[in-house]
Every structure is written in structure tokens, then in C-alpha cells.
Design a protein around this motif. Sequence first.
Motif, PDB file in Angstrom:
ATOM      1  N   TYR A 243       0.815  -1.212   0.000  1.00  0.00           N
ATOM      2  CA  TYR A 243       0.000   0.000   0.000  1.00  0.00           C
ATOM      3  C   TYR A 243       0.849   1.263   0.000  1.00  0.00           C
ATOM      4  N   CYS A 244       0.943   1.974   1.102  1.00  0.00           N
ATOM      5  CA  CYS A 244       1.666   3.249   1.135  1.00  0.00           C
ATOM      6  C   CYS A 244       2.982   3.173   1.905  1.00  0.00           C
ATOM      7  N   SER A 247       4.668   6.326   3.609  1.00  0.00           N
ATOM      8  CA  SER A 247       4.526   7.637   2.971  1.00  0.00           C
ATOM      9  C   SER A 247       3.144   8.236   3.221  1.00  0.00           C
ATOM     10  N   LYS A 250       1.772   9.646  -0.024  1.00  0.00           N
ATOM     11  CA  LYS A 250       1.144   8.633  -0.868  1.00  0.00           C
ATOM     12  C   LYS A 250      -0.248   8.278  -0.333  1.00  0.00           C
ATOM     13  N   PHE A 251      -0.388   8.208   0.980  1.00  0.00           N
ATOM     14  CA  PHE A 251      -1.691   7.936   1.583  1.00  0.00           C
ATOM     15  C   PHE A 251      -2.685   9.029   1.192  1.00  0.00           C
ATOM     16  N   LYS A 254      -3.628   8.578  -2.474  1.00  0.00           N
ATOM     17  CA  LYS A 254      -4.528   7.448  -2.718  1.00  0.00           C
ATOM     18  C   LYS A 254      -5.928   7.703  -2.166  1.00  0.00           C
TER      19      LYS A 254
END
Length: 346
Positions: A243-244, A247, A250-251, A254
Amino acid sequence: MVSYLMGKITLSIIIPTLNAGKTLDACLTSIASQRYPQKQLEIIIADGGSIDNTLTIAKKFKAKIIKNPLKTAEAGKMIALKKSQGIFIALIDSDNILPTPEYLNEMLKPLETNPDSIGAEPIAFTYRSHAGFIERYCALLGANDPYAYFSQIYDRYSSLSGKWTGIKLTTKNFPKYLKIWLHPDSTLPTIGANGTIFRKSFLEKYLLTAPYLFDIDCISQALSQNKQPIEFLKTKNSIIHTYCESSILKFIRKQKRRISDYYFYKKYRQFNWSSVNQHQSLKFIIYSFFVIGPIKDSVKGYLSKNDIAWFFHPVACLITAIIYIIITLEVKIGKSVNQNRTKWQQ
């Protein structure tokens, strides 16, 4: 091993990609290490126009590469499904890793012995103590989105609740899997993706005409059309979802994509997520902004499994609530939802 289908392709692994070079090698390495006859499976990469080393990695593992002009994962799944030869379809994301060489056998054996079951899904995300704190948090929570956990529609085991979903379902326990029945006119868990395997015949029978594959919509369509319960399996194994990693940026990215996609695809969808959202969204916002609830859940989670990753929960809830509010307001005032994946990367 699925014994009655020897000598032909039995399993098609579908992986949508778009600049997934950072994660794809580990994903395909785990598939190549499976104790499942490699000649009986095919790997289909539905690529949305990667400009990194995604295609180089795919070619190294001799995957079939097809173009996905609409770029999104749901469009890629549909294109790949139409090109697939297998009797079973495995929906694996590029940031998934099969945790053991027996993963595919563990998934397919119960389907062999339960011909009425339309698919199977691992009951948990694999918890790795050395992984990034967001990966660990999601594995412990049983969801990649705290809203899914809050609204009880999560579909992987949660150390916080001690359950794999908050929805009450008819269930029968077997040594290596649970048999569950999904009923018409009832809320569904977020079944699909991240290692879920379906019978191809089921997906093809209940596909909608839109150029996107939403596996849960096929389930909803079948329930609506037949007015009969559907049999599904939850295998007692897990899959890694990086998943992330660690980060937060990045979370955030997303979560923005998640809610934007929800509004963009809404007109194409069979399953009505609004029935869940109308009752839970305001409660989730209050829960997130007042912080006390998320902190209590973090402490409760930490007591169940000592990992400081639990204390990302209040942050994850607040980020999610803010993003959901902003994008919802933008949609309300008529701003178009951005589906441009040009700069997207895994």
C-alpha cells in the motif's frame, strides 16, 4: 492443487499497472515462486501507459502485456478479463505480494471442493513487523481506508474488532476457510481485489456494459437478478499489501483518488454505496474531528497488538475526513472529477 483441470490454463492472474515499477518486481517474483504449475497460469498486465520500468519488469517474467487506454485499474481489469483464458481469475494489484509459495493452492483448493462458491478471498492482510508503519497499520486495522472500518464494511481481519467484517453474515466454519452467504438487499463487505479469485464464468455472466470491472458490482447484479443468496469463501490465509509503506503523501494521494473515483464511477455502478455513506459519513466526520474516538481506538488496538503504527489512526481518519469533505463539496458545486492518471505512479 486444482487436479481436474491439468494440461490447460486454469488461472489467469490480472494485474492493472501504471508506473508500478517500484512494486511490480516483488509482486511477480512471489507469483513465480508459487508451487502451482506455472504452465497452468497466465499473467496478464493491463498497462495504462507506463513510462517507468514497469513493462521491462513484466517482460522479464514473460507476462502478457495489453494496453489499457482508459488507464484506471477498473478499466484494466475489464480488458484483461476479456483476453484471459483461465477458468479462474485472480485479481492481484501490483503492490500485492503472495506471502508463501502455497498461496495459490490455498486459494484454489477450497474452490475445487465447493463448486457452488463464486470466489474466494484471503481473510487477512499479512502483518509484517519490519514493514512501513502505514502498511502495518492497514494490516492491523483490516482496511486501507479507516472509513471502511468505521462503516463496518471492511473485509479483512481486524485486530481492533477481532472480526473480518462488521457486517452480520451467515457463516459456516471449516478448518481452512469460512463459507459465507451474501444475501439480497443487504449491505456487502468490500469484497474484491488484493488476491481475490473469482470463477470467470461468474464474472462474465454478471458484467455490466460499462468498460469497467467492479467485482462487487457483479455480486450485487447477481443478487438483484436472482434474489438468492450467493456462496463465497474466506480462506484462512493472508496477502501482503504494501500500500503506502510509510509515505503519508502517498496515503493522501490514494485517498484523493479513492473518493474521486467514487464520484466518477457512480453513474456506472450497480452496487449502491450511497446507502452506506448516507448513514455513516457524518458520523465519521464527527468521529475524526473530535479525535477522542480515534485515540481510544488507537489505544485499544495497541493493547491488542503492541505496535506504534496504531497511532497513525487519528491522523488517517482526519486526513480521510478532510479529503472526503473537500472533494464532495467540489462535486456539489459542479467541479468535474479528475480522472487524469497521466502523472500517476504506484
